[in-house]
Design an enzyme around this catalytic site. Structure first.
Site, PDB file in Angstrom:
ATOM      1  N   ARG A 100      -4.422  12.449   5.643  1.00 34.14           N
ATOM      2  CA  ARG A 100      -5.663  11.835   5.196  1.00 34.14           C
ATOM      3  C   ARG A 100      -6.641  11.462   6.309  1.00 34.14           C
ATOM      4  O   ARG A 100      -7.848  11.587   6.165  1.00 34.14           O
ATOM      5  CB  ARG A 100      -5.291  10.543   4.466  1.00 34.14           C
ATOM      6  CG  ARG A 100      -5.894  10.459   3.128  1.00 34.14           C
ATOM      7  CD  ARG A 100      -5.314   9.309   2.409  1.00 34.14           C
ATOM      8  NE  ARG A 100      -4.632   9.809   1.234  1.00 34.14           N
ATOM      9  CZ  ARG A 100      -4.072   9.028   0.341  1.00 34.14           C
ATOM     10  NH1 ARG A 100      -4.076   7.710   0.522  1.00 34.14           N
ATOM     11  NH2 ARG A 100      -3.497   9.543  -0.711  1.00 34.14           N
ATOM     12  N   GLU A 117       0.540  16.232  -2.484  1.00 35.66           N
ATOM     13  CA  GLU A 117      -0.613  15.575  -1.853  1.00 35.66           C
ATOM     14  C   GLU A 117      -0.606  15.874  -0.365  1.00 35.66           C
ATOM     15  O   GLU A 117       0.373  16.431   0.164  1.00 35.66           O
ATOM     16  CB  GLU A 117      -0.593  14.066  -2.123  1.00 35.66           C
ATOM     17  CG  GLU A 117      -0.912  13.731  -3.576  1.00 35.66           C
ATOM     18  CD  GLU A 117      -0.856  12.242  -3.895  1.00 35.66           C
ATOM     19  OE1 GLU A 117      -1.264  11.432  -3.054  1.00 35.66           O
ATOM     20  OE2 GLU A 117      -0.381  11.909  -4.991  1.00 35.66           O
ATOM     21  N   HIS A 174      -9.790   6.787   2.252  1.00 34.19           N
ATOM     22  CA  HIS A 174      -9.459   7.933   1.402  1.00 34.19           C
ATOM     23  C   HIS A 174     -10.608   8.924   1.502  1.00 34.19           C
ATOM     24  O   HIS A 174     -11.771   8.535   1.400  1.00 34.19           O
ATOM     25  CB  HIS A 174      -9.250   7.484  -0.048  1.00 34.19           C
ATOM     26  CG  HIS A 174      -8.511   8.487  -0.870  1.00 34.19           C
ATOM     27  ND1 HIS A 174      -9.053   9.705  -1.208  1.00 34.19           N
ATOM     28  CD2 HIS A 174      -7.264   8.475  -1.388  1.00 34.19           C
ATOM     29  CE1 HIS A 174      -8.169  10.387  -1.917  1.00 34.19           C
ATOM     30  NE2 HIS A 174      -7.068   9.669  -2.039  1.00 34.19           N
ATOM     31  N   HIS A 202      -9.439   2.354   1.706  1.00 32.98           N
ATOM     32  CA  HIS A 202      -8.470   2.558   0.623  1.00 32.98           C
ATOM     33  C   HIS A 202      -7.189   1.764   0.806  1.00 32.98           C
ATOM     34  O   HIS A 202      -6.718   1.112  -0.121  1.00 32.98           O
ATOM     35  CB  HIS A 202      -8.160   4.056   0.573  1.00 32.98           C
ATOM     36  CG  HIS A 202      -7.223   4.471  -0.510  1.00 32.98           C
ATOM     37  ND1 HIS A 202      -7.513   4.308  -1.847  1.00 32.98           N
ATOM     38  CD2 HIS A 202      -6.000   5.065  -0.466  1.00 32.98           C
ATOM     39  CE1 HIS A 202      -6.506   4.780  -2.578  1.00 32.98           C
ATOM     40  NE2 HIS A 202      -5.571   5.237  -1.768  1.00 32.98           N
ATOM     41  N   ARG A 211      -0.660   6.253   6.718  1.00 33.68           N
ATOM     42  CA  ARG A 211       0.306   6.338   5.615  1.00 33.68           C
ATOM     43  C   ARG A 211       0.301   7.729   4.982  1.00 33.68           C
ATOM     44  O   ARG A 211      -0.767   8.280   4.675  1.00 33.68           O
ATOM     45  CB  ARG A 211      -0.064   5.316   4.537  1.00 33.68           C
ATOM     46  CG  ARG A 211       0.820   5.375   3.312  1.00 33.68           C
ATOM     47  CD  ARG A 211       0.357   4.363   2.285  1.00 33.68           C
ATOM     48  NE  ARG A 211      -0.984   4.647   1.832  1.00 33.68           N
ATOM     49  CZ  ARG A 211      -1.293   5.114   0.634  1.00 33.68           C
ATOM     50  NH1 ARG A 211      -0.348   5.356  -0.257  1.00 33.68           N
ATOM     51  NH2 ARG A 211      -2.547   5.322   0.292  1.00 33.68           N
TER      52      ARG A 211
HETATM   53  P1  FAD Z   1      -1.451  -5.069  -5.916  1.00 32.09           P
HETATM   54  O1  FAD Z   1      -1.018  -4.117  -6.924  1.00 32.09           O
HETATM   55  O2  FAD Z   1      -2.830  -4.943  -5.401  1.00 32.09           O
HETATM   56  O3  FAD Z   1      -1.282  -6.531  -6.524  1.00 32.09           O
HETATM   57  C1  FAD Z   1      -1.748  -7.658  -5.810  1.00 32.09           C
HETATM   58  C2  FAD Z   1      -1.726  -8.844  -6.733  1.00 32.09           C
HETATM   59  O4  FAD Z   1      -1.966 -10.045  -6.001  1.00 32.09           O
HETATM   60  C3  FAD Z   1      -2.778  -8.803  -7.815  1.00 32.09           C
HETATM   61  O5  FAD Z   1      -2.180  -9.247  -9.005  1.00 32.09           O
HETATM   62  C4  FAD Z   1      -3.816  -9.815  -7.345  1.00 32.09           C
HETATM   63  O6  FAD Z   1      -4.570 -10.397  -8.361  1.00 32.09           O
HETATM   64  C5  FAD Z   1      -2.921 -10.833  -6.686  1.00 32.09           C
HETATM   65  N1  FAD Z   1      -3.582 -11.704  -5.711  1.00 32.09           N
HETATM   66  C6  FAD Z   1      -4.342 -11.361  -4.649  1.00 32.09           C
HETATM   67  N2  FAD Z   1      -4.735 -12.462  -3.991  1.00 32.09           N
HETATM   68  C7  FAD Z   1      -4.217 -13.518  -4.652  1.00 32.09           C
HETATM   69  C8  FAD Z   1      -4.275 -14.922  -4.479  1.00 32.09           C
HETATM   70  N3  FAD Z   1      -4.974 -15.482  -3.479  1.00 32.09           N
HETATM   71  N4  FAD Z   1      -3.623 -15.709  -5.354  1.00 32.09           N
HETATM   72  C9  FAD Z   1      -2.933 -15.180  -6.403  1.00 32.09           C
HETATM   73  N5  FAD Z   1      -2.841 -13.850  -6.612  1.00 32.09           N
HETATM   74  C10 FAD Z   1      -3.482 -13.046  -5.744  1.00 32.09           C
HETATM   75  N6  FAD Z   1      -0.340   4.332  -3.717  1.00 32.09           N
HETATM   76  C11 FAD Z   1       0.599   5.257  -3.998  1.00 32.09           C
HETATM   77  O7  FAD Z   1       1.734   5.200  -3.489  1.00 32.09           O
HETATM   78  N7  FAD Z   1       0.310   6.265  -4.879  1.00 32.09           N
HETATM   79  C12 FAD Z   1      -0.906   6.384  -5.477  1.00 32.09           C
HETATM   80  O8  FAD Z   1      -1.112   7.290  -6.267  1.00 32.09           O
HETATM   81  C13 FAD Z   1      -1.903   5.430  -5.166  1.00 32.09           C
HETATM   82  N8  FAD Z   1      -3.142   5.519  -5.707  1.00 32.09           N
HETATM   83  C14 FAD Z   1      -4.052   4.528  -5.465  1.00 32.09           C
HETATM   84  C15 FAD Z   1      -5.296   4.581  -6.086  1.00 32.09           C
HETATM   85  C16 FAD Z   1      -6.202   3.560  -5.909  1.00 32.09           C
HETATM   86  C17 FAD Z   1      -7.538   3.610  -6.585  1.00 32.09           C
HETATM   87  C18 FAD Z   1      -5.881   2.476  -5.070  1.00 32.09           C
HETATM   88  C19 FAD Z   1      -6.844   1.356  -4.871  1.00 32.09           C
HETATM   89  C20 FAD Z   1      -4.652   2.426  -4.422  1.00 32.09           C
HETATM   90  C21 FAD Z   1      -3.735   3.448  -4.613  1.00 32.09           C
HETATM   91  N9  FAD Z   1      -2.490   3.426  -3.988  1.00 32.09           N
HETATM   92  C22 FAD Z   1      -1.564   4.385  -4.285  1.00 32.09           C
HETATM   93  C23 FAD Z   1      -2.076   2.263  -3.216  1.00 32.09           C
HETATM   94  C24 FAD Z   1      -1.202   1.387  -4.106  1.00 32.09           C
HETATM   95  O9  FAD Z   1      -1.785   1.336  -5.387  1.00 32.09           O
HETATM   96  C25 FAD Z   1      -1.069  -0.016  -3.558  1.00 32.09           C
HETATM   97  O10 FAD Z   1      -0.662   0.028  -2.223  1.00 32.09           O
HETATM   98  C26 FAD Z   1      -0.051  -0.813  -4.363  1.00 32.09           C
HETATM   99  O11 FAD Z   1      -0.360  -0.766  -5.724  1.00 32.09           O
HETATM  100  C27 FAD Z   1      -0.018  -2.241  -3.885  1.00 32.09           C
HETATM  101  O12 FAD Z   1       0.817  -2.970  -4.730  1.00 32.09           O
HETATM  102  P2  FAD Z   1       0.993  -4.517  -4.466  1.00 32.09           P
HETATM  103  O13 FAD Z   1       1.931  -5.024  -5.490  1.00 32.09           O
HETATM  104  O14 FAD Z   1       1.309  -4.742  -3.053  1.00 32.09           O
HETATM  105  O15 FAD Z   1      -0.474  -5.119  -4.664  1.00 32.09           O
HETATM  106  C1  SIN Z   2      -4.446   9.433  -4.576  1.00 33.23           C
HETATM  107  O1  SIN Z   2      -4.098   9.627  -5.741  1.00 33.23           O
HETATM  108  O2  SIN Z   2      -5.110  10.209  -3.895  1.00 33.23           O
HETATM  109  C2  SIN Z   2      -4.023   8.166  -3.930  1.00 33.23           C
HETATM  110  C3  SIN Z   2      -2.663   8.329  -3.440  1.00 33.23           C
HETATM  111  C4  SIN Z   2      -2.361   7.258  -2.441  1.00 33.23           C
HETATM  112  O3  SIN Z   2      -3.206   6.456  -2.082  1.00 33.23           O
HETATM  113  O4  SIN Z   2      -1.209   7.262  -1.985  1.00 33.23           O
END
Ligand code: FAD
Ligand code: SIN
Length: 556
Positions: A296, A122, A250, A357, A392
């Site tokens: 990015r 990437e 993104h 993003h 990032r």
């Molecule tokens: P999340 O996975 O977002 O989980 C947050 C949780 O908190 C959810 O369950 C939500 O319901 C809960 N929540 C929120 N507010 C409340 C509340 N008030 N009360 C109770 N629960 C609550 N990163 C990479 O490293 N590689 C990738 O390939 C990549 N691809 C991505 C693609 C997309 C489309 C997106 C959107 C992001 C991507 N990212 C990627 C970023 C990465 O997915 C996130 O940074 C990561 O998943 C965040 O994980 P988390 O556990 O912090 O939060």
């Molecule tokens: C992507 O697959 O382009 C998302 C990767 C990331 O947000 O780190």
């Protein structure tokens, strides 16, 4: 776990409370359950999270041809001088252990014909180092972790529970109004949306893992849950919040009115896809030597510049030169989703635009994932660990979430041995003086207005004029929402709106404070990087204001 309950409200107690069921919350829960009881609340269904939508994969040094030094160097270059080096070293050097742990929990990553991990590429990476499960990495990780949680008797999951406010000293005695320098967190008030009832969840240690803030902007790749609740709650409870000006856009979300900014993974460019304008011309060579695989921020700004210059609505991602069967095999989710919108990406170019993003900033934490509130840990996207600096590096966030959830667990497992929770002093949620509002119309357009203001004035390119205009308008909207909130019985829509307004003001204040352009923060009034800010973060506190300080490790 103890449960005391009457019809009106419930009190749940456990050793650990986890707020959020993405990668950070679930991995912490699985580890914490070895040391005590765990309650995990999540605001919708358990799989609703950004994690579930991650496509590209997880960056980690998993091959002989790669090295820790190279991964560290790529991360630091991408972060433009303000990454915290100790935090970067930590995620890079301990990352491979965390990936192997995921595999033990059942995650199956894609492999090549020889059975070796298939490593993707990437933007900003100097070599192939992204472990992935085709283009559905997040889904594979989320489901595997949820399966592991399901069979663990020490973890109780509460779906449809939205955390409203973190419980600190301020809730013990409402008459005490003084500012507490290091408050203590004992849990949260949470709205059970199925019962329309506010419960108390108390614990000796609390992990905030609420994810992102994407919906503060009009166009985002994030699912609906990403409304900045964790950052807003922690800020209101007295935590330091950092680097909120660095919102990552993104470069390539699908441009289609019904597609909800569906992500076209950067891995597609890593696979060989090329960005083109409407008339088929390539343009990235005019912006960076790494062309389509530049960091990015550079690609998103280049697209923004091309769109403005040409007056076009979108640019195009072209993967038609790759064999169709290989594209379909590697990117089944992207291929099928595009097809659903009438685009066969093996035969025609995919129309794309940038979308909000990822939040590089968040609730400031130290190297043990501790926030400045005692007993409150943060991990995942809600946290500001210093890893990402001003931008990032792709696929470093799932890695950061894994590593810092692990560090949080190591510290919290010791911490709970010395804590007792003053449960009998923590009052029930009070709705005194509130109504089921009949005047919803007063705030019914606020969400869209905030999102539009942020998109137009606080987006990829900023200026002093745009920021001050956004500041004036959003401050007014935020005040009105606060006033409405105080008079109204809690409901989820209002809670999210209040949090979005809070996060919007934090982004604007941070962006106004940083008088330079660096990484994701680009302003036409200070278009150059100012190296007096080399190594500086923007930190904000509800009572102590905003300041720039040298990067961590933060010691609270
Ligand atoms: P999340 O996975 O977002 O989980 C947050 C949780 O908190 C959810 O369950 C939500 O319901 C809960 N929540 C929120 N507010 C409340 C509340 N008030 N009360 C109770 N629960 C609550 N990163 C990479 O490293 N590689 C990738 O390939 C990549 N691809 C991505 C693609 C997309 C489309 C997106 C959107 C992001 C991507 N990212 C990627 C970023 C990465 O997915 C996130 O940074 C990561 O998943 C965040 O994980 P988390 O556990 O912090 O939060
Ligand atoms: C992507 O697959 O382009 C998302 C990767 C990331 O947000 O780190």
């Amino acid at each position: 776990m103890e449960i005391h309950g009457e019809k009106e409200t419930m009190l749940y107690q456990s050793d650990f409370l986890v707020i959020g069921s993405g990668i950070a919350g679930l991995t912490f829960a699985l580890k914490a359950a070895k040391h005590g009881t765990v309650n995990l609340i999540t605001k919708k269904e358990r799989a609703d999270s950004n994690t579930n939508y991650a496509q590209g994969g997880i960056a980690s040094v998993m091959s002989q041809n790669d090295s820790f030094d190279d991964h560290i160097r790529d991360t630091l270059i991408c972060g433009v001088g303000i990454c915290h080096k100790d935090a970067v070293r930590q995620i890079v050097e301990t990352g491979p252990e965390r990936i192997k742990e995921l595999m033990k929990w059942g995650v199956e990553f894609s492999r090549d014909e020889k059975g070796q991990l298939d490593l993707g590429r990437e933007g900003g990476h100097s070599c192939n180092r992204i472990v992935h499960a085709k283009d559905l990495t997040g889904h594979e990780v989320e489901l595997s972790l949820l399966n592991a949680v399901k069979t663990n008797p020490d973890i109780s999951v509460f779906e449809e529970h939205t955390a409203i406010e973190l419980i600190t000293e301020h809730h013990l005695d409402k008459t005490v109004q003084k500012v507490i320098k290091s408050p203590h967190c004992w849990g949260t008030y949470a709205l059970d949306t199925t019962q329309n009832r506010v419960d108390r969840f108390l614990a000796k240690a609390v992990l905030l893992a609420t994810g992102s803030i994407g919906h503060v902007y009009l166009h985002t790749t994030n699912p609906d849950i990403a409304t900045g609740d964790g950052v807003a709650m922690a800020y209101r409870a007295g935590a330091w919040v950092g680097n909120m000006e660095f919102m990552q856009f993104h470069p390539t979300s699908l441009f289609h009115p019904q597609a909800n900014s569906f992500l076209i993974s950067e891995a597609v460019r890593g696979f060989g896809a090329i960005l083109r304008t409407r008339d088929g011309e390539t343009f990235m060579e005019n912006y960076h030597e790494m062309k389509d695989l530049a960091p990015r921020d550079i690609v998103a700004r280049a697209i923004d510049a091309e769109l403005k210059k040409r007056g076009d609505d979108c640019v195009y991602l072209d993967v038609t030169h790759s064999p169709a069967d290989r594209v379909i095999e590697r990117f089944p989710n992207i291929y099928n989703t595009c097809l659903q919108y009438g685009i066969d990406c093996t035969k025609e170019m995919i129309p794309v635009v940038p979308a909000a993003h990822y939040a590089c900033g968040g609730v400031a934490t130290d190297m043990h994932s501790r926030t400045s509130i005692v007993g409150l840990y943060a991990a995942g996207e809600v946290a500001f660990t210093g890893v990402h600096g001003a931008n990032r590096l792709a696929s470093n966030s799932l890695l950061e979430a894994l590593v810092f959830a692990h560090l949080a667990n190591l510290n919290a497992a010791e911490f709970i041995k010395h804590v007792s929770v003053p449960a009998d002093k923590i009052p029930e949620w009070s709705e005194e003086g509130t109504l089921n509002s009949e005047e919803w119309v007063l705030i019914s357009h606020d969400r869209q207005e905030i999102q539009r203001l942020m998109w137009d004035y606080v987006g990829i390119v900023r200026s002093d004029l745009r920021l001050s205009r956004a500041e004036r308008r959003i401050r007014l909207i935020a005040d009105e929402i606060e006033d409405f909130y105080k008079r109204t019985r809690v409901n989820e829509e209002l809670l999210e709106l209040r949090n979005l307004a809070c996060v919007a003001t934090l982004i604007i204040d941070s962006a106004r404070f940083r008088k330079e352009s660096r990484g994701l923060h680009f302003t036409t009034d200070y278009p150059e990087r100012d190296d007096r800010f080399w190594g500086h973060d923007t930190l904000i506190h509800q009572h102590f204001g905003i300041q720039m300080c040298l990067p961590g490790p933060f010691e609270w």
